[in-house]
Write a protein that holds these residues in place. Sequence first.
Motif, PDB file in Angstrom:
ATOM      1  N   GLU A  69      53.541  54.135  36.920  1.00  0.00           N
ATOM      2  CA  GLU A  69      52.419  53.501  37.612  1.00  0.00           C
ATOM      3  C   GLU A  69      51.323  53.034  36.653  1.00  0.00           C
ATOM      4  O   GLU A  69      50.511  52.172  36.999  1.00  0.00           O
ATOM      5  N   HIS A  70      51.293  53.627  35.443  1.00  0.00           N
ATOM      6  CA  HIS A  70      50.260  53.230  34.488  1.00  0.00           C
ATOM      7  C   HIS A  70      50.390  51.767  34.115  1.00  0.00           C
ATOM      8  O   HIS A  70      49.407  51.004  34.161  1.00  0.00           O
ATOM      9  N   ASP A  71      51.591  51.336  33.739  1.00  0.00           N
ATOM     10  CA  ASP A  71      51.783  49.944  33.357  1.00  0.00           C
ATOM     11  C   ASP A  71      51.601  49.012  34.553  1.00  0.00           C
ATOM     12  O   ASP A  71      51.122  47.879  34.409  1.00  0.00           O
ATOM     13  N   GLU A  72      51.956  49.495  35.737  1.00  0.00           N
ATOM     14  CA  GLU A  72      51.723  48.700  36.936  1.00  0.00           C
ATOM     15  C   GLU A  72      50.225  48.516  37.157  1.00  0.00           C
ATOM     16  O   GLU A  72      49.762  47.432  37.541  1.00  0.00           O
ATOM     17  N   GLN A  73      49.459  49.571  36.907  1.00  0.00           N
ATOM     18  CA  GLN A  73      48.014  49.497  37.072  1.00  0.00           C
ATOM     19  C   GLN A  73      47.385  48.534  36.068  1.00  0.00           C
ATOM     20  O   GLN A  73      46.400  47.853  36.375  1.00  0.00           O
ATOM     21  N   LEU A  74      47.942  48.468  34.853  1.00  0.00           N
ATOM     22  CA  LEU A  74      47.438  47.511  33.870  1.00  0.00           C
ATOM     23  C   LEU A  74      47.574  46.076  34.378  1.00  0.00           C
ATOM     24  O   LEU A  74      46.669  45.251  34.190  1.00  0.00           O
ATOM     25  N   LEU A  75      48.676  45.785  35.034  1.00  0.00           N
ATOM     26  CA  LEU A  75      48.880  44.442  35.585  1.00  0.00           C
ATOM     27  C   LEU A  75      47.907  44.158  36.716  1.00  0.00           C
ATOM     28  O   LEU A  75      47.356  43.053  36.825  1.00  0.00           O
ATOM     29  N   VAL A  76      47.673  45.166  37.556  1.00  0.00           N
ATOM     30  CA  VAL A  76      46.710  45.014  38.654  1.00  0.00           C
ATOM     31  C   VAL A  76      45.313  44.757  38.088  1.00  0.00           C
ATOM     32  O   VAL A  76      44.587  43.880  38.559  1.00  0.00           O
ATOM     33  N   ALA A  77      44.947  45.541  37.069  1.00  0.00           N
ATOM     34  CA  ALA A  77      43.627  45.389  36.464  1.00  0.00           C
ATOM     35  C   ALA A  77      43.476  44.013  35.829  1.00  0.00           C
ATOM     36  O   ALA A  77      42.431  43.355  35.985  1.00  0.00           O
ATOM     37  N   ALA A  78      44.503  43.557  35.117  1.00  0.00           N
ATOM     38  CA  ALA A  78      44.423  42.250  34.468  1.00  0.00           C
ATOM     39  C   ALA A  78      44.243  41.137  35.491  1.00  0.00           C
ATOM     40  O   ALA A  78      43.449  40.202  35.279  1.00  0.00           O
ATOM     41  N   ALA A  79      44.955  41.221  36.605  1.00  0.00           N
ATOM     42  CA  ALA A  79      44.804  40.213  37.657  1.00  0.00           C
ATOM     43  C   ALA A  79      43.397  40.251  38.251  1.00  0.00           C
ATOM     44  O   ALA A  79      42.801  39.213  38.568  1.00  0.00           O
ATOM     45  N   HIS A  80      42.862  41.444  38.404  1.00  0.00           N
ATOM     46  CA  HIS A  80      41.510  41.632  38.919  1.00  0.00           C
ATOM     47  C   HIS A  80      40.485  40.982  37.986  1.00  0.00           C
ATOM     48  O   HIS A  80      39.593  40.247  38.430  1.00  0.00           O
ATOM     49  N   TYR A  81      40.632  41.227  36.689  1.00  0.00           N
ATOM     50  CA  TYR A  81      39.713  40.636  35.722  1.00  0.00           C
ATOM     51  C   TYR A  81      39.898  39.121  35.635  1.00  0.00           C
ATOM     52  O   TYR A  81      38.929  38.384  35.425  1.00  0.00           O
ATOM     53  N   ARG A  82      41.130  38.659  35.800  1.00  0.00           N
ATOM     54  CA  ARG A  82      41.371  37.204  35.777  1.00  0.00           C
ATOM     55  C   ARG A  82      40.604  36.530  36.906  1.00  0.00           C
ATOM     56  O   ARG A  82      39.959  35.484  36.705  1.00  0.00           O
ATOM     57  N   ASP A  83      40.641  37.118  38.102  1.00  0.00           N
ATOM     58  CA  ASP A  83      39.926  36.535  39.241  1.00  0.00           C
ATOM     59  C   ASP A  83      38.421  36.497  38.968  1.00  0.00           C
ATOM     60  O   ASP A  83      37.733  35.522  39.308  1.00  0.00           O
ATOM     61  N   LYS A  84      37.909  37.537  38.344  1.00  0.00           N
ATOM     62  CA  LYS A  84      36.475  37.564  38.025  1.00  0.00           C
ATOM     63  C   LYS A  84      36.137  36.513  36.978  1.00  0.00           C
ATOM     64  O   LYS A  84      35.100  35.833  37.071  1.00  0.00           O
ATOM     65  N   ALA A  85      36.986  36.401  35.965  1.00  0.00           N
ATOM     66  CA  ALA A  85      36.742  35.407  34.917  1.00  0.00           C
ATOM     67  C   ALA A  85      36.721  34.002  35.513  1.00  0.00           C
ATOM     68  O   ALA A  85      35.851  33.179  35.166  1.00  0.00           O
ATOM     69  N   GLU A  86      37.656  33.714  36.395  1.00  0.00           N
ATOM     70  CA  GLU A  86      37.704  32.394  37.018  1.00  0.00           C
ATOM     71  C   GLU A  86      36.454  32.137  37.847  1.00  0.00           C
ATOM     72  O   GLU A  86      35.906  31.021  37.842  1.00  0.00           O
ATOM     73  N   ALA A  87      35.978  33.175  38.545  1.00  0.00           N
ATOM     74  CA  ALA A  87      34.770  33.022  39.355  1.00  0.00           C
ATOM     75  C   ALA A  87      33.551  32.758  38.472  1.00  0.00           C
ATOM     76  O   ALA A  87      32.698  31.908  38.804  1.00  0.00           O
ATOM     77  N   LEU A  88      33.460  33.468  37.348  1.00  0.00           N
ATOM     78  CA  LEU A  88      32.324  33.274  36.452  1.00  0.00           C
ATOM     79  C   LEU A  88      32.355  31.887  35.824  1.00  0.00           C
ATOM     80  O   LEU A  88      31.321  31.191  35.770  1.00  0.00           O
ATOM     81  N   VAL A  89      33.518  31.454  35.371  1.00  0.00           N
ATOM     82  CA  VAL A  89      33.641  30.129  34.758  1.00  0.00           C
ATOM     83  C   VAL A  89      33.296  29.040  35.775  1.00  0.00           C
ATOM     84  O   VAL A  89      32.594  28.067  35.462  1.00  0.00           O
ATOM     85  N   ALA A  90      33.770  29.212  37.010  1.00  0.00           N
ATOM     86  CA  ALA A  90      33.480  28.220  38.048  1.00  0.00           C
ATOM     87  C   ALA A  90      31.987  28.164  38.350  1.00  0.00           C
ATOM     88  O   ALA A  90      31.412  27.076  38.498  1.00  0.00           O
ATOM     89  N   ALA A  91      31.352  29.338  38.426  1.00  0.00           N
ATOM     90  CA  ALA A  91      29.917  29.371  38.713  1.00  0.00           C
ATOM     91  C   ALA A  91      29.121  28.714  37.591  1.00  0.00           C
ATOM     92  O   ALA A  91      28.163  27.964  37.846  1.00  0.00           O
ATOM     93  N   LEU A  92      29.514  28.970  36.344  1.00  0.00           N
ATOM     94  CA  LEU A  92      28.836  28.344  35.215  1.00  0.00           C
ATOM     95  C   LEU A  92      29.013  26.831  35.246  1.00  0.00           C
ATOM     96  O   LEU A  92      28.082  26.071  34.960  1.00  0.00           O
ATOM     97  N   GLY A  93      30.208  26.377  35.610  1.00  0.00           N
ATOM     98  CA  GLY A  93      30.449  24.942  35.697  1.00  0.00           C
ATOM     99  C   GLY A  93      29.618  24.284  36.780  1.00  0.00           C
ATOM    100  O   GLY A  93      29.060  23.200  36.585  1.00  0.00           O
ATOM    101  N   ASP A  94      29.521  24.941  37.934  1.00  0.00           N
ATOM    102  CA  ASP A  94      28.761  24.370  39.044  1.00  0.00           C
ATOM    103  C   ASP A  94      27.262  24.359  38.761  1.00  0.00           C
ATOM    104  O   ASP A  94      26.558  23.421  39.161  1.00  0.00           O
ATOM    105  N   THR A  95      26.775  25.390  38.072  1.00  0.00           N
ATOM    106  CA  THR A  95      25.331  25.557  37.902  1.00  0.00           C
ATOM    107  C   THR A  95      24.818  24.976  36.591  1.00  0.00           C
ATOM    108  O   THR A  95      23.734  24.393  36.544  1.00  0.00           O
TER     109      THR A  95
END
Length: 401
Positions: free
Chosen positions: A288-314
């Motif tokens: 489950e540890h390696d599975e959790q790493l994938l979950v965490a990476a996807a979670h951070y990817r979504d946040k990164a995309e949201a931050l980049v989009a907000a910076l682009g819009d603003t």
Amino acid sequence: MTTTLQPAPGASTLLASLPDRQGFGDASLVRHRPGSIDLGGGNPDTGVLPTGLYRDAVRDLTDDPGFASTLRYAPAAGLESLRSVVAAREGVDASRVIVTSGGIHGLALAVLGTLDPGDTVVVDDPVFPLFLRVLDLVGGLDVVPVRVDAQGLDVELLEEGLRDGLRPRALFTVPTFHNPTGATLTAGRAQRLVELAETYGFTVFLDDPYRDIAFAPDAVPERPGAQESDRVISVHTFSKTLGPGLRLGWNVVPEGLAPAHVKLRNRLDGQASGFLQEVVRRVLDRPEHDEQLLVAAAHYRDKAEALVAALGDTLGEQLQVTAPAGGFFVWARPVDLSVDPGRLFDLAQDEGVFVQRGEWFAVDDDTAVRGHLRLSFSEKSVPELQEGVARLGRAWVRARG
């Protein structure tokens, strides 16, 4: 910027010589108030840390008949059980793995085991500022910056310097999702860097805390030569994946240097907690540890995309942003150079958002990073990231006015 405080009577030469570096990590510059949004830190999101695996591991360990032995002093190099698991994941012999008390401790071991006063050390430019503070433990070093571009450390520029007579004793770089720029050292550059280290006789410190936070399977290139070379010390930490409060990491050192590095470690803090090492070993052993790493990476990817989009819009007309492929940070380059970075920093905090100034990542001359911003997406929620950018945008308008 550095200043040196007047030492108290009885201070050693080292203690008296430590500069009071200002900027990155200087809490006196942070004006938090209720409701402020901190986009400056490097904490992981506790919501994606494997707390359930921790609970299972602690329960399993404390139920084990050998539990009490983990409360004894542990070997300086670390428990063989954890070193073996880490070595298998790294593809090296366990004798080369030294368990450390986190990434900065690992860097301190590498620096103290390699450098002497008067040596030359090449570093990233921009650089992870805490490494410069580790260098203060040696003192009297000639620090030479080499730029980092979209492909990581500019190895071609380094090679030009070597041909012109540059003779470093060591080189420091963050090869994967670089802090602060987010760049990743390509396989070709990594191979050439190792070749240069072996030709010119310097040691490469690869500081790699973000490697497991990749947003795509192919985001981290293979660098097999780095693990095999006797000119490379790689420094790792569990802080970004299992939490910085754990205070555990590991170094992979050349086989011939491992015994000496263990002796050095034995003369510093001596050991890492055997109890925590056994807990982490059990966490790593679970699929489950390696599975959790994938979950965490996807979670951070979504946040990164949201931050980049907000910076682009603003701030799309004021800042250039490259979407990161992993890690915790977005590096924003100013288009509008008329905005004073100090005034923007102060006004941003007035608006209730904190970001890291690019000048704090400069080695000496901050011209190349003046006005840059490092923003962290790791810890805050998407709505907080969006609100933080909105506040930064209001500060920018005020700074231009």
